[in-house]
Design a protein around this motif. Sequence first.
Motif, PDB file in Angstrom:
ATOM      1  N   ALA A 147      44.721  33.941  42.449  1.00  0.00           N
ATOM      2  CA  ALA A 147      44.972  34.770  43.628  1.00  0.00           C
ATOM      3  C   ALA A 147      46.377  34.474  44.095  1.00  0.00           C
ATOM      4  CB  ALA A 147      43.967  34.441  44.725  1.00  0.00           C
ATOM      5  N   GLU A 148      47.131  35.523  44.401  1.00  0.00           N
ATOM      6  CA  GLU A 148      48.512  35.296  44.823  1.00  0.00           C
ATOM      7  C   GLU A 148      48.642  35.090  46.323  1.00  0.00           C
ATOM      8  OE1 GLU A 148      51.134  38.300  43.303  1.00  0.00           O
ATOM      9  OE2 GLU A 148      50.397  37.991  41.260  1.00  0.00           O
ATOM     10  N   ASP A 149      47.640  35.528  47.097  1.00  0.00           N
ATOM     11  CA  ASP A 149      47.794  35.435  48.543  1.00  0.00           C
ATOM     12  C   ASP A 149      46.561  34.889  49.254  1.00  0.00           C
ATOM     13  OD1 ASP A 149      46.359  37.872  48.067  1.00  0.00           O
ATOM     14  OD2 ASP A 149      48.265  38.943  48.041  1.00  0.00           O
ATOM     15  N   VAL A 150      45.472  35.653  49.239  1.00  0.00           N
ATOM     16  CA  VAL A 150      44.268  35.236  49.963  1.00  0.00           C
ATOM     17  C   VAL A 150      43.095  35.237  48.973  1.00  0.00           C
ATOM     18  CG1 VAL A 150      45.088  36.177  52.155  1.00  0.00           C
ATOM     19  CG2 VAL A 150      43.736  37.624  50.631  1.00  0.00           C
ATOM     20  N   LEU A 151      41.909  34.927  49.474  1.00  0.00           N
ATOM     21  CA  LEU A 151      40.721  34.950  48.610  1.00  0.00           C
ATOM     22  C   LEU A 151      40.387  36.367  48.170  1.00  0.00           C
ATOM     23  CD1 LEU A 151      38.120  32.663  50.429  1.00  0.00           C
ATOM     24  CD2 LEU A 151      39.165  32.231  48.214  1.00  0.00           C
ATOM     25  N   HIS A 152      40.136  36.541  46.889  1.00  0.00           N
ATOM     26  CA  HIS A 152      39.606  37.786  46.342  1.00  0.00           C
ATOM     27  C   HIS A 152      38.419  37.367  45.466  1.00  0.00           C
ATOM     28  CE1 HIS A 152      43.260  40.056  47.485  1.00  0.00           C
ATOM     29  NE2 HIS A 152      43.905  38.955  47.161  1.00  0.00           N
ATOM     30  N   SER A 153      37.729  38.340  44.888  1.00  0.00           N
ATOM     31  CA  SER A 153      36.639  37.976  43.997  1.00  0.00           C
ATOM     32  C   SER A 153      36.511  39.013  42.891  1.00  0.00           C
ATOM     33  CB  SER A 153      35.334  37.862  44.785  1.00  0.00           C
ATOM     34  OG  SER A 153      34.309  37.410  43.940  1.00  0.00           O
ATOM     35  N   PHE A 154      36.485  38.519  41.678  1.00  0.00           N
ATOM     36  CA  PHE A 154      36.425  39.365  40.483  1.00  0.00           C
ATOM     37  C   PHE A 154      34.957  39.668  40.196  1.00  0.00           C
ATOM     38  CE2 PHE A 154      35.961  39.868  35.929  1.00  0.00           C
ATOM     39  CZ  PHE A 154      37.081  40.583  35.536  1.00  0.00           C
ATOM     40  N   MET A 166      39.289  36.022  23.727  1.00  0.00           N
ATOM     41  CA  MET A 166      40.692  36.390  23.894  1.00  0.00           C
ATOM     42  C   MET A 166      41.100  36.145  25.349  1.00  0.00           C
ATOM     43  SD  MET A 166      42.350  40.119  23.273  1.00  0.00           S
ATOM     44  CE  MET A 166      41.605  40.811  24.712  1.00  0.00           C
ATOM     45  N   PRO A 167      42.123  35.313  25.578  1.00  0.00           N
ATOM     46  CA  PRO A 167      42.509  35.046  26.965  1.00  0.00           C
ATOM     47  C   PRO A 167      43.294  36.207  27.583  1.00  0.00           C
ATOM     48  CG  PRO A 167      43.901  33.792  25.457  1.00  0.00           C
ATOM     49  CD  PRO A 167      42.940  34.560  24.602  1.00  0.00           C
ATOM     50  N   ILE A 168      42.967  36.515  28.843  1.00  0.00           N
ATOM     51  CA  ILE A 168      43.702  37.524  29.614  1.00  0.00           C
ATOM     52  C   ILE A 168      43.885  36.928  31.012  1.00  0.00           C
ATOM     53  CG2 ILE A 168      43.603  39.843  30.653  1.00  0.00           C
ATOM     54  CD1 ILE A 168      41.780  40.690  28.339  1.00  0.00           C
ATOM     55  N   HIS A 169      45.098  37.035  31.542  1.00  0.00           N
ATOM     56  CA  HIS A 169      45.331  36.540  32.896  1.00  0.00           C
ATOM     57  C   HIS A 169      45.057  37.648  33.895  1.00  0.00           C
ATOM     58  CE1 HIS A 169      47.154  32.523  32.596  1.00  0.00           C
ATOM     59  NE2 HIS A 169      47.347  32.907  31.342  1.00  0.00           N
ATOM     60  N   ALA A 170      44.319  37.317  34.946  1.00  0.00           N
ATOM     61  CA  ALA A 170      44.071  38.298  35.997  1.00  0.00           C
ATOM     62  C   ALA A 170      44.640  37.752  37.285  1.00  0.00           C
ATOM     63  CB  ALA A 170      42.583  38.548  36.157  1.00  0.00           C
ATOM     64  N   SER A 171      45.474  38.555  37.911  1.00  0.00           N
ATOM     65  CA  SER A 171      46.081  38.129  39.142  1.00  0.00           C
ATOM     66  C   SER A 171      45.622  39.072  40.246  1.00  0.00           C
ATOM     67  CB  SER A 171      47.595  38.184  38.930  1.00  0.00           C
ATOM     68  OG  SER A 171      48.235  37.708  40.038  1.00  0.00           O
ATOM     69  N   ALA A 172      45.024  38.511  41.286  1.00  0.00           N
ATOM     70  CA  ALA A 172      44.539  39.333  42.401  1.00  0.00           C
ATOM     71  C   ALA A 172      45.508  39.185  43.555  1.00  0.00           C
ATOM     72  CB  ALA A 172      43.146  38.865  42.820  1.00  0.00           C
ATOM     73  N   ARG A 173      45.878  40.294  44.155  1.00  0.00           N
ATOM     74  CA  ARG A 173      46.767  40.224  45.323  1.00  0.00           C
ATOM     75  C   ARG A 173      46.422  41.393  46.219  1.00  0.00           C
ATOM     76  NH1 ARG A 173      50.771  42.442  41.289  1.00  0.00           N
ATOM     77  NH2 ARG A 173      49.767  44.397  40.896  1.00  0.00           N
TER      78      ARG A 173
END
Length: 301
Positions: free
Chosen positions: A132-139, A94-101
Amino acid sequence: MNPQPLITTTEAVDKAFYVILGISGVMLLGVTVAMIYFVWRYNRKRYPVPLSQKDHNFWLETIWTIIPTILVMMMFWYGWEGYLSLRRIPDNAMPIHASARMWSWLFTYENGKTTNKLYVPVGQPVYVRLIAEDVLHSFYVPAFRVKRDCVPGMETYVWFVAEKAGSYDLFCAEYCGVGHADMITTVEALPAAEFAAWLNATPAEADAGKELLQKYGCLGCHSLDGSRIVGPSFKGMTGSSRTVVSNGQETTASADTDTLIRAIRQPAAEVVKGYPNAMPPYPDLSDDEIETMLAWLETLK
Ligand code: CUA
């Protein structure tokens, strides 16, 4: 459906991990025992003069080249198989979008519902598309052995399947600024029927303001219970009086509607004393949305 039985990300990573740990353990033991034996056997007190000066042994050298090569190839093989399992998305995922900001996560489901915690059904693989909306993040979810960077301008992904209902830690594992440590949330694995009911439930009208605060990531930095995260808590904010720094000068500001709107549109104009000037401006928020948020904040007194 998949032709082969599904190997979960946890199984894939653990297999490679334990194979490598096992080989390393046997090697450590073997090398240590051999070393101690040689120290004792060829001690200088026992043999003050060397017994022989051989500097080649064809068979010995062949064996100690072949055995480590096999061991290293085994480690590579298990690592490679595990890696492929992590990268191969099951067909029924099941696709889910994850947005990190900075500094929260926003998860968007197929029907448009958004949350700050990641809700998943037990037993069904989920395909998490990371941006990622701004900088590097990590899930990073240790329980499912998945960790993937979120890179601005690029989509990455992970997949995993929760086999048991429960709450699992989800971290940001890439230092992303002052609120990095606050990018901690959870994966909430619900039994399939419960998940379907949750997904299709419409939020109460009264919670529209809170939904917006979640959607725009406000709650990543501003708590609702008075505790300090990155910015001041929302609790009791409306109508309160604060010392603010504006153009390097300290003044007192009362949090009336105009001040709060300015705090959202131009956060750097006045910063509450003792807090970092870390909030980005939100030019895309409509007046209606701001009104809905402020009306909800009003109820938090
Ligand atoms: Cu986002 Cu660290």
